[in-house]
Design a protein around this motif. Sequence first.
Motif, PDB file in Angstrom:
ATOM      1  N   THR A  85       0.572  -1.261  -0.465  1.00 53.32           N
ATOM      2  CA  THR A  85      -0.421  -0.049  -0.140  1.00 53.32           C
ATOM      3  C   THR A  85       0.862   1.101  -0.439  1.00 53.32           C
ATOM      4  OG1 THR A  85      -0.565  -0.653   2.026  1.00 53.32           O
ATOM      5  CG2 THR A  85      -2.297  -0.936   1.320  1.00 53.32           C
ATOM      6  N   ASP A  86       1.737   1.232   0.809  1.00 48.08           N
ATOM      7  CA  ASP A  86       3.072   2.550   0.418  1.00 48.08           C
ATOM      8  C   ASP A  86       3.162   2.877  -0.694  1.00 48.08           C
ATOM      9  OD1 ASP A  86       2.561   3.044   3.896  1.00 48.08           O
ATOM     10  OD2 ASP A  86       4.175   1.701   4.266  1.00 48.08           O
ATOM     11  N   ASP A  87       3.786   1.518  -1.664  1.00 49.13           N
ATOM     12  CA  ASP A  87       4.225   1.920  -2.712  1.00 49.13           C
ATOM     13  C   ASP A  87       3.161   2.550  -3.713  1.00 49.13           C
ATOM     14  OD1 ASP A  87       6.635   1.209  -2.253  1.00 49.13           O
ATOM     15  OD2 ASP A  87       6.573  -0.704  -2.464  1.00 49.13           O
ATOM     16  N   ALA A  88       2.048   1.836  -3.247  1.00 53.21           N
ATOM     17  CA  ALA A  88       0.699   2.407  -4.361  1.00 53.21           C
ATOM     18  C   ALA A  88       0.596   3.269  -4.274  1.00 53.21           C
ATOM     19  CB  ALA A  88      -0.035   1.368  -4.188  1.00 53.21           C
ATOM     20  N   GLU A  89       1.285   4.030  -3.141  1.00 45.25           N
ATOM     21  CA  GLU A  89      -0.095   5.589  -2.718  1.00 45.25           C
ATOM     22  C   GLU A  89       1.396   6.468  -3.418  1.00 45.25           C
ATOM     23  OE1 GLU A  89       0.149   8.030   1.481  1.00 45.25           O
ATOM     24  OE2 GLU A  89      -0.633   6.446   1.608  1.00 45.25           O
ATOM     25  N   ILE A  90       2.644   6.381  -3.162  1.00 40.93           N
ATOM     26  CA  ILE A  90       4.200   6.449  -3.872  1.00 40.93           C
ATOM     27  C   ILE A  90       3.909   7.224  -4.850  1.00 40.93           C
ATOM     28  CG2 ILE A  90       6.066   7.039  -4.180  1.00 40.93           C
ATOM     29  CD1 ILE A  90       6.651   5.567  -1.532  1.00 40.93           C
ATOM     30  N   PHE A  91       3.274   5.711  -5.885  1.00 42.20           N
ATOM     31  CA  PHE A  91       3.201   5.314  -7.555  1.00 42.20           C
ATOM     32  C   PHE A  91       1.444   6.240  -7.506  1.00 42.20           C
ATOM     33  CE2 PHE A  91       1.390   3.926 -11.182  1.00 42.20           C
ATOM     34  CZ  PHE A  91       2.062   3.603 -11.684  1.00 42.20           C
ATOM     35  N   VAL A  92       1.026   6.797  -7.047  1.00 41.93           N
ATOM     36  CA  VAL A  92      -0.104   7.227  -7.500  1.00 41.93           C
ATOM     37  C   VAL A  92      -0.311   9.312  -6.929  1.00 41.93           C
ATOM     38  CG1 VAL A  92      -3.043   7.626  -6.777  1.00 41.93           C
ATOM     39  CG2 VAL A  92      -1.879   5.219  -6.687  1.00 41.93           C
ATOM     40  N   THR A  93       0.679   8.905  -6.269  1.00 46.40           N
ATOM     41  CA  THR A  93       1.102  10.696  -5.733  1.00 46.40           C
ATOM     42  C   THR A  93       1.539  11.318  -7.112  1.00 46.40           C
ATOM     43  OG1 THR A  93       0.727  10.486  -3.021  1.00 46.40           O
ATOM     44  CG2 THR A  93       2.164  12.409  -4.442  1.00 46.40           C
ATOM     45  N   LYS A 146      -6.402   8.830 -14.875  1.00 48.21           N
ATOM     46  CA  LYS A 146      -7.574   8.014 -13.949  1.00 48.21           C
ATOM     47  C   LYS A 146      -6.645   7.079 -13.688  1.00 48.21           C
ATOM     48  CE  LYS A 146     -12.087   9.775 -16.565  1.00 48.21           C
ATOM     49  NZ  LYS A 146     -12.718   9.463 -17.772  1.00 48.21           N
ATOM     50  N   TYR A 147      -6.526   6.586 -12.959  1.00 50.35           N
ATOM     51  CA  TYR A 147      -5.862   5.310 -12.226  1.00 50.35           C
ATOM     52  C   TYR A 147      -6.789   4.136 -11.119  1.00 50.35           C
ATOM     53  CZ  TYR A 147      -5.915   7.335  -7.761  1.00 50.35           C
ATOM     54  OH  TYR A 147      -6.125   8.315  -6.781  1.00 50.35           O
ATOM     55  N   SER A 148      -6.714   2.942 -11.297  1.00 57.84           N
ATOM     56  CA  SER A 148      -7.046   2.164 -10.815  1.00 57.84           C
ATOM     57  C   SER A 148      -6.505   1.447  -9.723  1.00 57.84           C
ATOM     58  CB  SER A 148      -7.706   0.731 -11.205  1.00 57.84           C
ATOM     59  OG  SER A 148      -9.117   1.496 -11.824  1.00 57.84           O
ATOM     60  N   VAL A 149      -6.582   0.545  -8.532  1.00 62.70           N
ATOM     61  CA  VAL A 149      -5.135   0.110  -7.364  1.00 62.70           C
ATOM     62  C   VAL A 149      -5.817  -1.641  -7.397  1.00 62.70           C
ATOM     63  CG1 VAL A 149      -3.422   0.164  -5.865  1.00 62.70           C
ATOM     64  CG2 VAL A 149      -4.474   2.247  -7.078  1.00 62.70           C
ATOM     65  N   GLU A 150      -4.915  -1.953  -7.918  1.00 65.29           N
ATOM     66  CA  GLU A 150      -5.553  -3.835  -7.115  1.00 65.29           C
ATOM     67  C   GLU A 150      -4.547  -3.732  -6.290  1.00 65.29           C
ATOM     68  OE1 GLU A 150      -8.166  -4.473  -7.353  1.00 65.29           O
ATOM     69  OE2 GLU A 150      -9.158  -3.443  -8.382  1.00 65.29           O
ATOM     70  N   ASN A 151      -4.790  -4.634  -5.495  1.00 63.13           N
ATOM     71  CA  ASN A 151      -3.817  -5.181  -4.438  1.00 63.13           C
ATOM     72  C   ASN A 151      -3.580  -6.845  -4.140  1.00 63.13           C
ATOM     73  OD1 ASN A 151      -5.974  -6.206  -2.546  1.00 63.13           O
ATOM     74  ND2 ASN A 151      -5.364  -4.594  -0.715  1.00 63.13           N
ATOM     75  N   ASN A 152      -4.010  -7.045  -5.393  1.00 63.97           N
ATOM     76  CA  ASN A 152      -3.942  -8.698  -5.197  1.00 63.97           C
ATOM     77  C   ASN A 152      -4.729  -9.315  -6.490  1.00 63.97           C
ATOM     78  OD1 ASN A 152      -5.880 -11.471  -5.894  1.00 63.97           O
ATOM     79  ND2 ASN A 152      -6.100 -11.488  -3.685  1.00 63.97           N
ATOM     80  N   ALA A 153      -3.772  -9.597  -7.355  1.00 62.40           N
ATOM     81  CA  ALA A 153      -3.337  -9.974  -8.717  1.00 62.40           C
ATOM     82  C   ALA A 153      -4.478 -11.074  -9.348  1.00 62.40           C
ATOM     83  CB  ALA A 153      -2.265 -10.555  -9.179  1.00 62.40           C
ATOM     84  N   LEU A 154      -4.655 -11.825  -8.214  1.00 63.16           N
ATOM     85  CA  LEU A 154      -6.157 -13.167  -9.429  1.00 63.16           C
ATOM     86  C   LEU A 154      -7.334 -11.940  -9.371  1.00 63.16           C
ATOM     87  CD1 LEU A 154      -5.667 -15.973  -6.768  1.00 63.16           C
ATOM     88  CD2 LEU A 154      -5.977 -15.222  -9.412  1.00 63.16           C
ATOM     89  N   GLU A 155      -7.475 -10.932  -7.906  1.00 63.96           N
ATOM     90  CA  GLU A 155      -8.800 -10.119  -8.397  1.00 63.96           C
ATOM     91  C   GLU A 155      -8.076  -8.949  -9.377  1.00 63.96           C
ATOM     92  OE1 GLU A 155     -11.991 -10.140  -6.141  1.00 63.96           O
ATOM     93  OE2 GLU A 155     -11.361 -11.742  -5.301  1.00 63.96           O
ATOM     94  N   ALA A 156      -6.824  -8.640  -9.703  1.00 62.98           N
ATOM     95  CA  ALA A 156      -7.606  -7.223 -10.796  1.00 62.98           C
ATOM     96  C   ALA A 156      -7.889  -8.263 -12.112  1.00 62.98           C
ATOM     97  CB  ALA A 156      -6.168  -7.399 -10.449  1.00 62.98           C
TER      98      ALA A 156
END
Length: 133
Positions: free
Chosen positions: A13-21, A31-41
């Motif tokens: 989640t920390d890496d994702a937050e930095i990426f989105v920022t 526009k962006y979407s963040v998924e933290n589970n590859a199977l769900e994505a």
Amino acid sequence: MKYRNILLVDDDTDDAEIFVTALHTINHKIKYSVENNALEALKKLQDSKLSPDMIFLDYHMPYLDGTEFLKLLRNVKELKNIPVVLYSGHSGEMLKEALDKFKKVQFLKKHGNFRKLIELLKDIIKAEVSEKK
């Protein structure tokens, strides 16, 4: 802007937050979407609940690693041409193998330097800092 709709698949989640920022710093209209589970994505991509222009994929994740995700993604006709960037703090033989094996796959190393991340993302997504009106 070449890519306007980005999907980040990353369990950190920390890496994702930095990426989105960083994306917002480049252009607030991305526009962006963040998924933290590859199977769900993958399931959401297959069900057309996500339709990104580009996917940034963390290589080391639970349930489904980057190579497995790419194999499954490339076997779906509607998804196989989406450009993918492996976004990882690690480098090594597994990453090299994935890059060699799959078409339209790039590599972006996770950096501790925020400005460097912005510059690298700008280059990859070909985004302008501010759009002309």
